[in-house]
Design a protein around this motif. Structure first.
Motif, short mmCIF file in Angstrom:
data_model
loop_
_atom_site.label_atom_id
_atom_site.label_comp_id
_atom_site.label_asym_id
_atom_site.label_seq_id
_atom_site.Cartn_x
_atom_site.Cartn_y
_atom_site.Cartn_z
N GLN A 1 -6.27 -8.73 72.36
CA GLN A 1 -5.06 -8.51 73.33
C GLN A 1 -5.71 -6.38 74.15
O GLN A 1 -5.10 -5.72 73.92
CB GLN A 1 -3.59 -7.84 72.87
N GLY A 2 -6.52 -6.06 73.87
CA GLY A 2 -7.44 -4.64 74.26
C GLY A 2 -7.85 -4.09 73.02
O GLY A 2 -8.03 -2.96 73.44
N ALA A 3 -6.95 -4.24 72.15
CA ALA A 3 -7.36 -3.39 71.27
C ALA A 3 -9.14 -2.76 70.66
O ALA A 3 -10.27 -3.45 70.58
CB ALA A 3 -6.70 -3.53 70.03
N VAL A 4 -8.63 -1.00 71.16
CA VAL A 4 -9.58 -0.99 70.19
C VAL A 4 -10.39 -0.84 68.89
O VAL A 4 -9.29 0.22 68.35
CB VAL A 4 -9.78 0.91 70.69
N VAL A 5 -11.21 -0.86 68.27
CA VAL A 5 -11.79 -0.72 67.02
C VAL A 5 -12.95 -0.19 66.75
O VAL A 5 -13.89 -0.33 67.28
CB VAL A 5 -12.00 -2.08 66.35
N SER A 6 -12.72 1.32 65.47
CA SER A 6 -13.50 2.19 65.28
C SER A 6 -13.74 1.52 64.14
O SER A 6 -13.39 1.56 62.96
CB SER A 6 -13.22 3.60 65.70
N TRP A 7 -15.09 2.09 63.55
CA TRP A 7 -15.65 1.85 62.34
C TRP A 7 -16.09 3.42 61.21
O TRP A 7 -16.74 4.35 61.67
CB TRP A 7 -16.93 1.73 62.40
N ALA A 8 -15.20 3.99 61.15
CA ALA A 8 -15.02 5.07 60.07
C ALA A 8 -16.02 5.14 58.97
O ALA A 8 -15.18 5.21 57.55
CB ALA A 8 -13.60 6.02 59.99
N LEU A 9 -17.08 5.63 59.00
CA LEU A 9 -18.43 5.78 57.67
C LEU A 9 -18.38 7.22 57.07
O LEU A 9 -18.31 7.61 56.19
CB LEU A 9 -18.96 4.80 57.99
N THR A 10 -18.45 7.76 58.25
CA THR A 10 -19.14 9.03 57.73
C THR A 10 -18.11 10.12 57.13
O THR A 10 -17.00 10.02 58.08
CB THR A 10 -20.60 10.11 59.22
N GLU A 11 -18.58 11.91 57.10
CA GLU A 11 -17.79 12.54 56.55
C GLU A 11 -18.71 13.35 56.92
O GLU A 11 -20.23 14.03 56.59
CB GLU A 11 -17.53 12.53 55.56
N ARG A 12 -17.39 15.03 57.36
CA ARG A 12 -19.00 16.12 57.50
C ARG A 12 -19.72 16.68 56.38
O ARG A 12 -19.21 16.43 55.06
CB ARG A 12 -17.68 17.26 57.56
N GLY A 13 -20.60 17.40 56.36
CA GLY A 13 -21.77 17.44 55.35
C GLY A 13 -22.29 16.34 54.77
O GLY A 13 -23.02 16.41 53.90
N HIS A 14 -22.19 14.83 54.65
CA HIS A 14 -22.99 13.77 53.77
C HIS A 14 -23.52 13.75 54.83
O HIS A 14 -23.98 12.73 54.43
CB HIS A 14 -21.56 13.41 52.99
N GLY A 15 -23.45 12.82 55.92
CA GLY A 15 -24.06 12.43 56.88
C GLY A 15 -24.23 10.75 56.50
O GLY A 15 -23.15 10.32 56.90
N SER A 16 -25.78 10.36 56.12
CA SER A 16 -25.79 9.25 56.28
C SER A 16 -25.43 8.59 54.24
O SER A 16 -25.45 7.32 53.78
CB SER A 16 -27.06 8.59 56.81
N ASP A 17 -24.99 10.04 53.65
CA ASP A 17 -24.95 9.19 52.39
C ASP A 17 -23.28 8.96 52.23
O ASP A 17 -22.70 9.66 51.39
CB ASP A 17 -25.17 11.20 51.60
N LEU A 18 -23.49 7.62 52.01
CA LEU A 18 -21.79 6.76 51.75
C LEU A 18 -21.33 7.76 50.49
O LEU A 18 -20.66 7.59 50.54
CB LEU A 18 -22.19 5.59 52.29
N LEU A 19 -22.35 7.32 49.56
CA LEU A 19 -21.78 7.27 48.52
C LEU A 19 -21.56 8.93 48.12
O LEU A 19 -21.14 8.97 46.57
CB LEU A 19 -23.25 6.99 47.64
N ALA A 20 -21.56 9.61 48.70
CA ALA A 20 -20.72 11.16 48.74
C ALA A 20 -19.53 11.19 48.93
O ALA A 20 -18.89 12.53 49.28
CB ALA A 20 -21.80 12.28 49.22
#
Length: 540
Positions: free
Chosen positions: A88-107
């Motif tokens: 129906q046209g919904a836009v889906v986003s992927w919210a992984l990263t955080e300010r100051g942590h970048g690619s370090d998802l475990l942080a």
């Protein structure tokens, strides 16, 4: 699109056109009523959009990235609901990263805590594509105070169901490229979501993310293919239309060589992408390696090639208005982000380094899934994608590369029958010898989790080239089902061997000039594609 870029405005009209054309249905797994039967088809569709405008491709294609974790680990009810929403046209986003942590998802610091039978979200996600415009967000949250690999979970958050004041949208961030895209963020303050928002089990967030990245990293190479398609067309048009010293620029040997080398780079990038996208179906347990190779290699090769094309265009490659509405300058700026998102080149090479023992062991033993390699070649029927077959680590290594020695033997038989020029056989012999050396280097590489030497990253880059060369060889051997021929093989291997630091004879390098002839002789200056039609023969 050029004017929108200057205004840093979102491409609403273009995205609406893609919605109307039904592109969103191709982001939805076929098991839930969508049209995503074949990831190769999705690659070609996104490549077609990226060939016109990368900002639109990034903005619209994000829905696939945000949805992928649900297709992998979501409940049937959750996946069906998401499929209906996207339809129906919904836009889906992927919210992984955080300010100051970048690619370090475990942080990650954003938390999800149980509260009155619900989950309470607190914290911020930043530099998120479509964080503001997205209707749904797949959010990675810390569900255990200690964190760690089992300390995070995923939640599919419907912003329309959140209480007023429980979240706020963060401002759009100005960026060097993809200026019109919604690169922003979202902050939660006591936002409550139902238990049904949990994607997979509690503590399964990191595992699901890593598996989903195997899909998204592979599909994102479509953006690079589209960028090089566009850049090559602009450069070829310029070379044909520009006169210098009483001759067309396209007639000058140096110019034709640059166009031919860029064409050969496109052949190599497409070969890697084609095999990787088919690998999602045919070599699923090995995608941890294949996706890392594709994501590290293809954007880097394309960016280097765009820079060479900019030398041909000269000052016109920097103009933002006067030549082609600044199209080349825009696509070159836009493309730089492709190497960064879903794991940078360094991150993907680090993942490959983690696989060194398995890759060296698989090469030494000659272990390979030959049926999987055969199925990974374009042109034949593709098996349905089974997410249950995804693995965090490819314990068997990489069948495509590990079957290179046998493939070289088949090339020798073809040369004996006069079906393959002997100089190409020699190039393949050099590639196989290098592959032996690379795997020996992997076996002797010393490292610790906190101390990865530069030599390991150099080995990873060499392995990517070995993978590319293996893809070229296997595609030629399977040439009855593709437009792949000896010219493409010679030119592609020349790119690979040059990248590995080996000498390529001028007689072999003339393959670049013949590719330039093909490019300049085609309507619209577009090379034939390995992926030009799907299994039902429909031109994409």
């Amino acid at each position: 699109m050029a004017e929108l870029d200057r205004l840093e405005a979102f491409p609403d009209e273009a995205c609406a056109a893609l919605d109307a054309a039904g592109l969103g249905a191709h982001y939805v797994d076929a098991r839930y009523g969508g049209r995503l039967h074949d990831h190769v088809e999705l690659v070609q569709l996104l490549r077609t959009v990226a060939r016109r405008d990368l900002t639109v491709a990034v903005a619209h294609g994000k829905t696939f990235l945000g949805s992928a974790p649900v297709w992998i680990a979501g409940s049937p009810e959750q996946a069906a609901g998401l499929a209906a929403a996207v339809g129906q046209g919904a836009v889906v986003s992927w919210a992984l990263t955080e300010r100051g942590h970048g690619s370090d998802l475990l942080a990650g610091e954003l938390t999800a805590r149980r509260e009155d039978g619900l989950w309470r979200l607190d914290g911020e996600k930043w530099l998120i594509n479509n964080a503001s415009r997205g209707h749904l967000l797949c959010v990675l949250a810390r569900t255990s105070g200690e964190g760690g690999p089992r300390g995070f979970s995923l939640f599919l958050v419907d912003k329309s169901q959140l209480s007023p004041g429980s979240y706020r949208l963060l401002p759009k961030v100005r960026t060097h490229g993809i200026r019109g895209a919604d690169i922003s963020g979202i902050a939660f303050d006591g936002a409550q979501v139902p238990h049904s928002a949990l994607v997979g089990g509690i503590g399964m967030g990191i595992e699901t993310v890593l598996k989903a990245l195997q899909l998204t990293r592979t599909v994102s190479t479509a953006l690079s293919l589209g960028a090089l398609d566009h850049g090559l067309r602009i450069a070829a048009d310029y070379a044909v239309g520009r006169n210098l010293y009483g001759r067309r620029l396209a007639e000058l040997p140096r110019v034709r060589r640059i166009l031919g080398q860029a064409s050969a780079a496109l052949v190599v990038a497409e070969a890697v992408t084609a095999v990787a996208a088919r690998g999602i179906h045919a070599l699923t347990p090995e995608m941890a390696v294949i996706s890392a190779v594709a994501k590290a290699f293809v954007p880097s090769l394309v960016q280097d090639t765009l820079e060479r094309l900019s030398e041909l265009l000269g000052v016109r490659s920097f103009l933002s208005e006067s030549y082609e509405d600044g199209a080349f300058a825009k696509l070159e700026r836009d493309h730089r982000i492709v190497a960064i998102f879903d794991g940078s080149t360094a991150v993907n090479r680090s993942l490959l380094i983690d696989h060194f023992p398995a890759l060296a062991r698989g090469w030494r033993r000659g272990r390979a899934d030959q049926d999987g390699v055969a199925s990974a070649m374009p042109g034949g029927l593709v098996a349905g994608f089974d997410p249950a077959r995804l693995r965090l680590l490819s314990t068997g290594g990489c069948s495509l590369v590990q079957s290179l020695t046998g493939a070289f033997g088949r090339l020798g038989n073809a040369a004996d029958q006069g079906l393959l020029p002997t100089d190409i056989l020699g190039m393949a012999r050099d590639l196989t010898a290098v592959a032996h050396g690379v795997h020996a280097g992997m076996e002797s590489q010393e490292r610790t989790p906190r101390d990865v030497p530069q030599s390991a990253f150099e080995l990873a880059a060499q392995y990517e080239l070995c993978f590319a060369g293996a893809a070229l060889v296997h595609l030629w051997l399977d040439g009855a089902r593709t437009p792949y021929d000896a010219l493409w093989l010679r030119a592609g291997l020349a790119v690979v061997l040059t990248g590995l630091g080996l000498h390529v004879d001028e007689s072999q390098a003339t393959a670049y000039d013949r590719l330039a002839d093909r490019l300049l002789g085609t309507a619209g200056h577009v090379l034939p594609s390995l992926l030009a039609a799907d299994d039902r023969g429909a031109v994409l």
